[in-house]
Design a protein around this motif. Sequence first.
Motif, short mmCIF file in Angstrom:
data_model
loop_
_atom_site.label_atom_id
_atom_site.label_comp_id
_atom_site.label_asym_id
_atom_site.label_seq_id
_atom_site.Cartn_x
_atom_site.Cartn_y
_atom_site.Cartn_z
N TYR A 1 32.03 46.32 36.65
CA TYR A 1 33.01 47.28 36.13
C TYR A 1 32.55 47.75 34.76
N ASN A 2 32.51 49.06 34.54
CA ASN A 2 32.06 49.64 33.27
C ASN A 2 33.13 50.60 32.78
N GLY A 3 34.15 50.04 32.13
CA GLY A 3 35.26 50.86 31.66
C GLY A 3 36.08 50.10 30.64
N PRO A 4 37.23 50.64 30.26
CA PRO A 4 38.08 49.96 29.28
C PRO A 4 38.60 48.64 29.84
N SER A 5 39.05 47.77 28.95
CA SER A 5 39.53 46.44 29.34
C SER A 5 40.57 46.57 30.44
N ALA A 6 40.38 45.82 31.51
CA ALA A 6 41.25 45.98 32.67
C ALA A 6 41.43 44.66 33.40
N GLN A 7 42.51 44.61 34.19
CA GLN A 7 42.68 43.57 35.20
C GLN A 7 42.32 44.18 36.55
N PHE A 8 42.22 43.30 37.56
CA PHE A 8 41.80 43.81 38.86
C PHE A 8 42.78 43.32 39.94
N GLU A 9 43.34 44.28 40.64
CA GLU A 9 44.20 43.96 41.79
C GLU A 9 43.31 43.80 43.02
N VAL A 10 43.36 42.60 43.64
CA VAL A 10 42.53 42.31 44.81
C VAL A 10 43.43 42.18 46.03
N ASP A 11 43.21 43.05 47.00
CA ASP A 11 43.99 43.06 48.25
C ASP A 11 43.10 42.51 49.36
N ILE A 12 43.51 41.33 49.94
CA ILE A 12 42.75 40.69 51.02
C ILE A 12 43.58 40.73 52.28
N ASN A 13 43.25 41.66 53.16
CA ASN A 13 44.02 41.83 54.41
C ASN A 13 45.52 41.94 54.14
N GLY A 14 45.90 42.69 53.06
CA GLY A 14 47.31 42.90 52.75
C GLY A 14 47.89 41.92 51.76
N SER A 15 47.20 40.83 51.48
CA SER A 15 47.68 39.84 50.52
C SER A 15 47.04 40.15 49.16
N LYS A 16 47.90 40.36 48.13
CA LYS A 16 47.41 40.84 46.86
C LYS A 16 47.48 39.76 45.78
N GLN A 17 46.52 39.83 44.86
CA GLN A 17 46.53 38.99 43.67
C GLN A 17 45.86 39.77 42.54
N THR A 18 46.18 39.41 41.30
CA THR A 18 45.59 40.07 40.13
C THR A 18 44.77 39.07 39.36
N VAL A 19 43.52 39.42 39.02
CA VAL A 19 42.61 38.50 38.36
C VAL A 19 42.00 39.19 37.14
N GLN A 20 41.52 38.37 36.18
CA GLN A 20 40.83 38.88 35.01
C GLN A 20 39.32 38.99 35.25
N SER A 21 38.77 38.02 36.08
CA SER A 21 37.33 37.95 36.30
C SER A 21 36.88 39.04 37.26
N LYS A 22 35.58 39.17 37.38
CA LYS A 22 35.00 40.15 38.30
C LYS A 22 34.48 39.46 39.56
N SER A 23 35.23 38.46 40.00
CA SER A 23 34.87 37.76 41.23
C SER A 23 36.07 36.95 41.70
N VAL A 24 36.15 36.74 43.01
CA VAL A 24 37.14 35.83 43.59
C VAL A 24 36.47 35.07 44.71
N GLN A 25 37.08 33.94 45.07
CA GLN A 25 36.58 33.15 46.19
C GLN A 25 37.70 32.97 47.20
N ILE A 26 37.41 33.28 48.46
CA ILE A 26 38.38 33.12 49.56
C ILE A 26 38.02 31.84 50.28
N ASN A 27 38.84 30.83 50.13
CA ASN A 27 38.56 29.53 50.74
C ASN A 27 39.16 29.45 52.14
N GLY A 28 38.60 28.57 52.94
CA GLY A 28 39.10 28.34 54.29
C GLY A 28 38.96 29.53 55.20
N ALA A 29 37.85 30.26 55.07
CA ALA A 29 37.63 31.44 55.91
C ALA A 29 37.54 31.03 57.38
#
Length: 903
Positions: free
Chosen positions: A803-831
Amino acid sequence: MTTNHSRTARRRQKKTMKKPLWKKILMTLFIIFIFAGLGVTTVFGYFIATAPKIDFDKLDVPYASQFYDKNGDPFAEIGAENRVKIEYDDLPEVLINAVTATEDARFFDHPGIDIRRIGGAIKANIQHGFGSEGASTITQQVVENMFLTPEKSIKLKVQEQWLALKLEREFSKEQILEMYLNKIFYGSNAYGVAKAAEVYFGKEDLHDLTLVEAAMLAGLPQRPTAYNPFENPDLMAERVDTVLKLMVRHGKITQEEADEARNTDIASVLTDKKPKSFPYDAYIQQVQRELEDKLEGVDYNTAGLKVYTALDTSIQDHVEFLLTDSDENPISYPDDELLAGMTVVDTKSGAIQAIGGSRNREDAFGSNYAIDANRQGGSTMKPLLAYGPAIEYEKWSTYHQINDDAPYDFGGANPIQNWNRQYQGWMSARYALKESLNVPAVKTMEEIGFDRAQTFAEGLGINFHNDEVWITDAIGGTETNVSPLQLAGAYSAFGNEGIYTEPYAVVKVEFPDGSVVDLKPESEAVMSDYTAYMVTDMLKSVLSDGTGTNANIPGLPVAGKTGTTNVSGKSGANNSWFSGYTTNYSIAIWTGYKEHNRIIEDTQIPHALFKNTMTEISKDIETSDFVKPDSVVEVAVEKGSNPPALPSSYTPKENIVTELFVKGTEPSSVSEKFDELDPVSGLTAKYNEGNNSIDVSWKYDADADVSFEVAYKVGDGDFKQLTTTSDLQVAITEVEQDTTYTIQVTAVSNENNSKSAAQSTTVTIGNEEEPDDEEPDEPIPSVEGLSASFNEANASINVTWQYNGPSAQFEVDINGSKQTVQSKSVQINGATPGNTYTITVTPIADGNRGESRNTSITVPANDNNDDQNNDDPGNDDDSNNDDNTDDEPNDDDADQDEREDEQ
């Protein structure tokens, strides 16, 4: 008268001249024999005259050996305690028979020396060299241990025999046997036969000993560490069998008695109470092994030696701290049963600085996982059997291209696969090693040749099972086992310009008479300096951006390799390794369980142990970087060229890599892959006041398949990438007022990423209205490089983006389930295998949302082809990421695992 005299003289001269030649030869030999005999008698007489006096006090008092650390400070005294003195009447007949049959069958008949044994020894020494076979009686062993050094010389052997004769004149056979059995070392910190019976069998009365127990006590003194029945019951059983055969041969027992004793399970006669550990006993174990190997016939427990070692007590203390559970220990072990072994070696000298034998060490001289070679090495073997030999013998560059095209069928039950089950085609040797891919490694060893690979690894102290190399030895998946001590020594040669020194704990030994024996092994150049440096440089990549990032130490020049193995039919690793080094220290670590087929929950423990230890021991000293020798050159080459070619002036920067070549083998031809593209023409930029935007357009008349990179800067600021488009126009929105925009457009080939010269134009934005006090909102760009990858080792999906922009959070939508994170990565466990996951990422800054980006990934369905050893890059999470996977060499991997469990 004169005539007669002359005739007589001539007759005598003729008579003399007629004497047969053979008589002359015999006379000459006789004279030589007489003089030789006189010479030998004189020399032997001198030996006897200069023999030490028998100090009767030494015969009754045990003389402990002092152990000193690298600074000359004492840290242990061996042989002074843990001894129970007995008299001859305390010895049962079965023990006397076992000892004499094993050590000196005619003990009660000879005068101190055994002429028959001497004759046999002389014959063996003539055939195989002096010192190849001894003829020492029990009396001579008492004399040697008490009064002489172990040097193999005729002088000392003559003195030993002379003193043995004198001792027999002063003492009875019973007293001499009593001396012998009271002083001898039996392992497990037990001195004297009475203490040994108590330590091993829990028996205080020697008359309670059984035949098999007596045979064990008779066999132990030859190699007390190796035959320790607590740790090596199988070896002890073999030794007992030898003793029983000798007892039958010399008429001490019947064959029936021997057969009955042979059927006794060694473990069944041992006591459950093992000797308690004491400080540094794991290190002392290695010291004892070296003394037994290098000072044959010397009982260092009674000889009053001064043993100078390479032990660094500060490092040893830290290693033992990390291997002992406590609230202060920074290492988070998954459970109490996980085993570990660690060795720290001086990179330059081979001196062993510290040995961590096991976790939570309780039993003295118990299992020592740092020095015992009983586990597969996994991918730590790749530099030793594949890439090291390839550079040494074929002068491969670190760029050398290897085709990682598909699983490798070597004729076994299953083909060799990469840990990630992915195959990426042609790649450099550096990339293949840092990612610990199996297919390129086995292809490399096969191309170099098994014989040369074996020769290279043996020069680094690796011993192969049955002296035979398999294709899967390249990935550490055969019956060839290694120890952390061996690996630390092997890797130290890469960090020492190709000079290998067998790791050693004992520096020198001083005897009571002041004589000193230097026990340091000789160093040897086992590879070229270019091989050592180039392998090291690739192993630095393992830590910087390969499978070993969790072991990396910022600011410290360090190289290393990860390694894991697995069990047929199971997912996960049963052995996990890390071996790494700086120019000062080389450290190797193993973790696993007593049960060879048990899966490790966290394969990153060796990485954490290495990082913590190397950081601690390096903090107060200077650690220089590895120096590139003159035999190595750095060359920029065009990525993807095969054979390697120099980049042209049109090769894009991202297509240029710098790699290492052996001097004289670097490429000279220039790549013609990239041609100069025509630049855009007619570039214009106009301000659109209604939309508060800048409309940019251009022309491109060439037929090339291109896209256009558009960048701009505001005033004197830096250029920012706006977009890459196939259109001939773009718009810059929400522009700032009262400033100048510079717009730059570059044509980029869609075929090979070559670029044209950049064309630019400017536009000045004016504003007749009063400027607003508030800064305009900065546009929120979308995320870039959104990708998802499946980690089979722990059934998780790793999602990353830039990400190359102003300070931001990131909304991550995984098959309709949403979460907001500060980092530029997430891990989906129990795939879930077979499921498809769609991930959408949207940046949010100051309540404003940027454009969303999404990607999808389908988790592979389960299969049963998990019998490869897996390497998986580690990450900063506490997930169970594996480093390396290695295949078994046999057609039936399950059979291999069963054999391992039997060893």
